[in-house]
Design a protein around this motif. Structure first.
Motif, PDB file in Angstrom:
ATOM      1  N   LEU A 185       0.820  -1.208   0.000  1.00 13.03           N
ATOM      2  CA  LEU A 185       0.000   0.000   0.000  1.00 13.03           C
ATOM      3  C   LEU A 185       0.856   1.262   0.000  1.00 13.03           C
ATOM      4  N   CYS A 214      -3.430   0.587  -8.265  1.00  9.93           N
ATOM      5  CA  CYS A 214      -4.666  -0.163  -8.518  1.00  9.93           C
ATOM      6  C   CYS A 214      -5.589   0.604  -9.450  1.00  9.93           C
ATOM      7  N   MET A 232      -3.183  -6.840  -1.980  1.00 15.60           N
ATOM      8  CA  MET A 232      -2.630  -5.634  -1.367  1.00 15.60           C
ATOM      9  C   MET A 232      -2.011  -5.981  -0.013  1.00 15.60           C
ATOM     10  N   THR A 260      -0.625  -4.327   3.507  1.00 13.10           N
ATOM     11  CA  THR A 260      -0.700  -3.111   4.297  1.00 13.10           C
ATOM     12  C   THR A 260      -0.120  -3.352   5.679  1.00 13.10           C
ATOM     13  N   LYS A 300      -7.840  -1.187   4.464  1.00 15.04           N
ATOM     14  CA  LYS A 300      -8.078  -2.437   3.751  1.00 15.04           C
ATOM     15  C   LYS A 300      -9.241  -2.287   2.776  1.00 15.04           C
ATOM     16  N   GLY A 333      -8.300  -0.444  -0.360  1.00 17.03           N
ATOM     17  CA  GLY A 333      -7.647  -1.291  -1.349  1.00 17.03           C
ATOM     18  C   GLY A 333      -8.656  -2.049  -2.191  1.00 17.03           C
ATOM     19  N   ALA A 349      -8.368  -3.990  -5.717  1.00 12.23           N
ATOM     20  CA  ALA A 349      -7.619  -5.148  -5.212  1.00 12.23           C
ATOM     21  C   ALA A 349      -8.566  -6.321  -4.997  1.00 12.23           C
ATOM     22  N   ASP A 356      -7.741  -8.914  -2.868  1.00 15.09           N
ATOM     23  CA  ASP A 356      -7.535  -9.436  -1.526  1.00 15.09           C
ATOM     24  C   ASP A 356      -6.539  -8.530  -0.823  1.00 15.09           C
ATOM     25  N   TYR A 357      -6.415  -8.684   0.485  1.00 13.18           N
ATOM     26  CA  TYR A 357      -5.401  -7.935   1.218  1.00 13.18           C
ATOM     27  C   TYR A 357      -4.827  -8.797   2.329  1.00 13.18           C
ATOM     28  N   THR A 403      -2.292  -8.190   6.016  1.00 12.16           N
ATOM     29  CA  THR A 403      -1.703  -7.211   6.913  1.00 12.16           C
ATOM     30  C   THR A 403      -0.325  -7.676   7.358  1.00 12.16           C
TER      31      THR A 403
END
Length: 237
Positions: free
Chosen positions: A54, A65, A79, A81, A89, A92, A97, A99-100, A102
């Protein structure tokens, strides 16, 4: 042929960790360290998926994106982050995006998510294999990946499209968030159900006349969602 992953992170230690683990399981990997570099390499490298941080110099992950999607580039994006804030989130996902994750994260979980997305792409039906779907004023052509509502085209992201088709194929059935994560994201582990909620919200904004009083996608409290056929509205002379 090896699947290609483009890793975009300005922290070399993280990029190296991801690259090392991905290569161990057979991926071809290229790393870049700022957002602008994505557009320098993407045409030649042609990644199957992008792992995108990110917070990046020159152009942040959200900008990357947005630019990719504005160019109709539908390459899947995960993504990364470092922030726990849900709004980051959701931002994103809002910008395209799929999916993300952390930071800090497990390389093995990242690999599982990458493999899940690639499996989904590989198992998509070839053109002409699926008949059109009509529900109310919704018309879906899976072979063309086209959706219209009341005769007007609906612009969906790849994941929104997959989610809508999955709901349509199970119309009338209550689906839990975990069932949707398994069926649409191919997660075989406990995933973050907020991904489902955000994508459902986006779908409602695009196909419902009023997202606050949906006619197609119903929320089943404490369970999940159900796609229904809208009731026919009677007209009175």
């Amino acid at each position: 042929m090896k699947k290609k992953v483009l890793v975009v992170d300005d922290e070399p230690s993280i990029s190296m960790l991801i690259e090392f683990n991905l290569k161990l399981v057979g991926f071809e990997v290229q790393c870049v360290y700022d957002g602008e570099a994505v557009f320098d390499v993407i045409g030649q490298f042609r990644p199957d998926i992008i792992v995108l941080d990110l917070m990046l110099p020159k152009m942040d992950g959200l900008q990357v994106c947005r630019k990719l999607r504005s160019q109709n580039n539908l390459v899947p994006i995960i993504m990364l982050t470092a922030m726990q804030d849900l709004s980051d989130k959701i931002a994103g996902l809002d910008n395209g995006a799929d999916d993300y994750m952390t930071k800090p994260f497990s390389p093995q979980e990242l690999i599982s998510r990458i493999q899940a997305i690639i499996r989904r792409i590989q198992t998509l039906p070839a053109s002409g294999e699926e008949a059109p779907i009509t529900i109310g004023q919704l018309s879906i052509r899976p072979d063309q990946r086209e959706v219209t509502c009341a005769g007007k085209p609906v612009d969906l992201t790849p994941k929104e499209f997959e989610l809508l088709v999955f709901l349509c194929k199970h119309r009338g059935k209550v689906l839990s968030r975990q069932q949707l994560l398994h069926g649409v994201w191919d997660y075989h582990f406990l995933g973050d159900s907020r991904i489902v909620d955000v994508h459902i919200s986006h779908l409602r904004d695009k196909i419902e006349a009023n997202a606050r009083t949906p006619e197609y996608i119903m929320t089943i409290r404490n369970v999940g969602y159900k796609l229904t056929e809208p009731a026919i509205k009677e007209s009175f002379a």
